[in-house]
Design an enzyme around this catalytic site. Sequence first.
Site, PDB file in Angstrom:
ATOM      1  N   LYS A 121      34.009  45.240  40.950  1.00  0.00           N
ATOM      2  CA  LYS A 121      35.397  44.582  40.732  1.00  0.00           C
ATOM      3  C   LYS A 121      35.050  43.103  40.891  1.00  0.00           C
ATOM      4  O   LYS A 121      34.910  42.826  41.954  1.00  0.00           O
ATOM      5  CB  LYS A 121      36.372  45.007  41.766  1.00  0.00           C
ATOM      6  CG  LYS A 121      37.862  44.489  41.195  1.00  0.00           C
ATOM      7  CD  LYS A 121      39.017  44.413  42.147  1.00  0.00           C
ATOM      8  CE  LYS A 121      38.949  43.234  42.926  1.00  0.00           C
ATOM      9  NZ  LYS A 121      39.054  41.784  42.069  1.00  0.00           N
TER      10      LYS A 121
ATOM     11  N   GLU B  29      30.158  40.843  53.688  1.00  0.00           N
ATOM     12  CA  GLU B  29      29.326  39.490  53.724  1.00  0.00           C
ATOM     13  C   GLU B  29      30.513  38.530  53.535  1.00  0.00           C
ATOM     14  O   GLU B  29      31.124  38.445  52.591  1.00  0.00           O
ATOM     15  CB  GLU B  29      28.416  39.575  52.528  1.00  0.00           C
ATOM     16  CG  GLU B  29      27.103  38.625  52.678  1.00  0.00           C
ATOM     17  CD  GLU B  29      26.070  38.960  51.641  1.00  0.00           C
ATOM     18  OE1 GLU B  29      25.625  39.877  51.500  1.00  0.00           O
ATOM     19  OE2 GLU B  29      25.909  38.082  50.887  1.00  0.00           O
TER      20      GLU B  29
ATOM     21  N   CYS C 264      29.108  30.511  50.884  1.00  0.00           N
ATOM     22  CA  CYS C 264      29.360  30.931  52.205  1.00  0.00           C
ATOM     23  C   CYS C 264      28.322  30.218  53.059  1.00  0.00           C
ATOM     24  O   CYS C 264      28.580  30.099  54.463  1.00  0.00           O
ATOM     25  CB  CYS C 264      29.184  32.542  52.321  1.00  0.00           C
ATOM     26  SG  CYS C 264      27.699  33.141  51.632  1.00  0.00           S
TER      27      CYS C 264
ATOM     28  N   GLU D 298      36.494  27.682  58.176  1.00  0.00           N
ATOM     29  CA  GLU D 298      35.879  27.550  57.161  1.00  0.00           C
ATOM     30  C   GLU D 298      36.706  26.853  56.000  1.00  0.00           C
ATOM     31  O   GLU D 298      37.683  27.364  55.918  1.00  0.00           O
ATOM     32  CB  GLU D 298      35.222  28.905  56.641  1.00  0.00           C
ATOM     33  CG  GLU D 298      34.448  28.758  55.447  1.00  0.00           C
ATOM     34  CD  GLU D 298      33.877  30.196  54.850  1.00  0.00           C
ATOM     35  OE1 GLU D 298      34.733  30.987  54.758  1.00  0.00           O
ATOM     36  OE2 GLU D 298      32.821  30.197  54.618  1.00  0.00           O
TER      37      GLU D 298
HETATM   38  P1  ADP Z   1      38.305  34.546  48.431  1.00  0.00           P
HETATM   39  O1  ADP Z   1      39.174  34.821  47.133  1.00  0.00           O
HETATM   40  O2  ADP Z   1      38.770  33.707  49.287  1.00  0.00           O
HETATM   41  O3  ADP Z   1      36.668  34.308  47.942  1.00  0.00           O
HETATM   42  P2  ADP Z   1      39.025  37.237  48.986  1.00  0.00           P
HETATM   43  O4  ADP Z   1      38.409  38.023  50.280  1.00  0.00           O
HETATM   44  O5  ADP Z   1      40.620  37.296  49.117  1.00  0.00           O
HETATM   45  O6  ADP Z   1      38.274  35.884  49.125  1.00  0.00           O
HETATM   46  O7  ADP Z   1      38.628  37.995  47.752  1.00  0.00           O
HETATM   47  C1  ADP Z   1      37.202  38.437  47.349  1.00  0.00           C
HETATM   48  C2  ADP Z   1      37.224  39.683  46.577  1.00  0.00           C
HETATM   49  O8  ADP Z   1      38.229  40.564  47.138  1.00  0.00           O
HETATM   50  C3  ADP Z   1      38.123  39.382  45.311  1.00  0.00           C
HETATM   51  O9  ADP Z   1      37.251  39.996  44.094  1.00  0.00           O
HETATM   52  C4  ADP Z   1      39.358  39.946  45.531  1.00  0.00           C
HETATM   53  O10 ADP Z   1      40.129  40.305  44.166  1.00  0.00           O
HETATM   54  C5  ADP Z   1      39.081  41.095  46.349  1.00  0.00           C
HETATM   55  N1  ADP Z   1      40.342  41.617  47.260  1.00  0.00           N
HETATM   56  C6  ADP Z   1      41.391  40.955  47.626  1.00  0.00           C
HETATM   57  N2  ADP Z   1      42.115  41.381  48.411  1.00  0.00           N
HETATM   58  C7  ADP Z   1      41.621  42.665  48.622  1.00  0.00           C
HETATM   59  C8  ADP Z   1      41.836  44.085  49.348  1.00  0.00           C
HETATM   60  N3  ADP Z   1      42.869  43.988  50.092  1.00  0.00           N
HETATM   61  N4  ADP Z   1      41.134  45.080  49.177  1.00  0.00           N
HETATM   62  C9  ADP Z   1      39.843  45.098  48.471  1.00  0.00           C
HETATM   63  N5  ADP Z   1      39.561  43.908  47.648  1.00  0.00           N
HETATM   64  C10 ADP Z   1      40.379  42.759  47.745  1.00  0.00           C
END
Ligand code: ADP
Length: 501
Positions: free
Chosen positions: A198, A272, A306, A403
């Site tokens: 995803k 990570e 990161c 961050e």
């Molecule tokens: P950022 O967008 O700040 O890098 P996120 O951790 O929100 O950080 O997003 C990283 C990935 O995790 C994206 O692909 C996002 O769609 C996905 N994501 C966001 N919320 C969830 C969740 N509750 N469970 C699993 N994946 C998620």
Amino acid sequence: MTATGHHRSSVDGTEVDARAAAFLSAGTIPHVIEGERRMSRVGGERPIMNPSTGNQIGVVADGDADDLDDAVRSARAAFEDGRWRLLAPREKEERLHRLADLIAEQREVTGDLDGLDAGIVRKYASFVSQASINALRYYAGWPTKISGHMPPVGPDYTVTERIEPIGVMGVIKPWNGPAAFFNQVAPALAAGNSVVLKPAEHTPLTATYMALLALEAGIPPGVLNVVHGAGAVGSALVAHPGVNRLSFTGSVNTGRALAAAAAQTFKKVNIELGGKSPVVVFPDADLDLAASTAAGSVWNNSGQVCTAGSRTLVHRDIYDDFLERAVKVSENLTVGHAFDEAVDLGPLITPQQRDKVRSYVDIGRAEGATVRLAGGAPDSGGNFQAPVIFADVDMSMRVAREEIFGPVMSVIPFDTEDQAYRIANDTEFGLAAGVFTRDIARVERAADVLDAGTVWINCYQVLDAAVSFGGAKYSGYGRSLGSPALEEYTRRKSVWSRRYR
Ligand code: ADP
């Protein structure tokens, strides 16, 4: 036609490789499930935005739990019938190399696609795709070498400890280097697993394009599936009983929720997360190297990395000298459209991210940090932010603790070596640390004491597919890259067999 012979077409006012333009204009960017281009079952779609202009450049399928379920079923079926898992190791190697070749041949296309939805600048674009090529080539060498062993247990039994693929791997990626996702996916494939990927909702292009290249390279349908969507699709992937293991790269809050959710179905996760990595500069350092490397680490990808060395710890004897040099290498950098060859800092991913970064600039000022560099940002539709250098920062300030994920460098003075390490470790993160010194005894001490997953000495942000990478503390757990990643993507099975005489 360009010098390399490929046709050019225009997307949102920019000349790009015609194949990238055609990919975008062919219609909704699809999920890739069972080797097919699929739309969402309920027809959900999401606009794809160009962060350099603020304009919409396309549309991507927006999935839900049902689409995700289709992808997991497809990955599971592929795993169970063995179309990839049971392929001869040498054949797996050849196909992974073929995929690396295809990406290498089309690096301009994937670089353009990353430029269009992620705002990755020209100077950095090929580096991001190259990471995937390197990971594929490194892990392509492994299928013929993953071997179990036979522990000696005496004459009555033969024991074979096998190393097996786990099943279906879920991989969730953020938006800040989309074409590099084979860092996580290549070891999973090399070990014989199937994958459901995803990508981040803002950056669907290279994941889809490369998953289609994987089919062309002979990775069988269903082995690498891509489902688009926001956090809800990520949570569905985490919760799905048909998924055996997870790899997540993203923010701390999402990581925490995800680890808790994964525990419900006993999935191990590689996590990570972010960092607030210290770069420590001692008085005996090569100051020009230290200043350009430390500053460069925060401007790289406009700070959306990161490992950004966003806390620069500088000995008081060289503090002013260092700051002058850091300002000098930073003040004339070009900020702007990702496709302008001269640009060093491209746009931030979204207007919200730019506003968040700007709010930290206000916070730093209000907390009493000295602004040593605060360039203006181009006044256009893109989400731009020029480099900011704060001096006289201390660890009580939010700009030293949180961050920011933007081009903001916080410079902190120190007086003694011990104090430097105390400040360096005074953070909830532990992703990386840098040290600049010519003193070899200090190199060893720093490597011993710094509480981080990677320590770079007189260099920073160098990576290699052969070298494992990962965090300590709130930066996460588990290692990607190198042979340790294979451990994460395989399981052991001990087979005891009584010997008949
Ligand atoms: P950022 O967008 O700040 O890098 P996120 O951790 O929100 O950080 O997003 C990283 C990935 O995790 C994206 O692909 C996002 O769609 C996905 N994501 C966001 N919320 C969830 C969740 N509750 N469970 C699993 N994946 C998620």
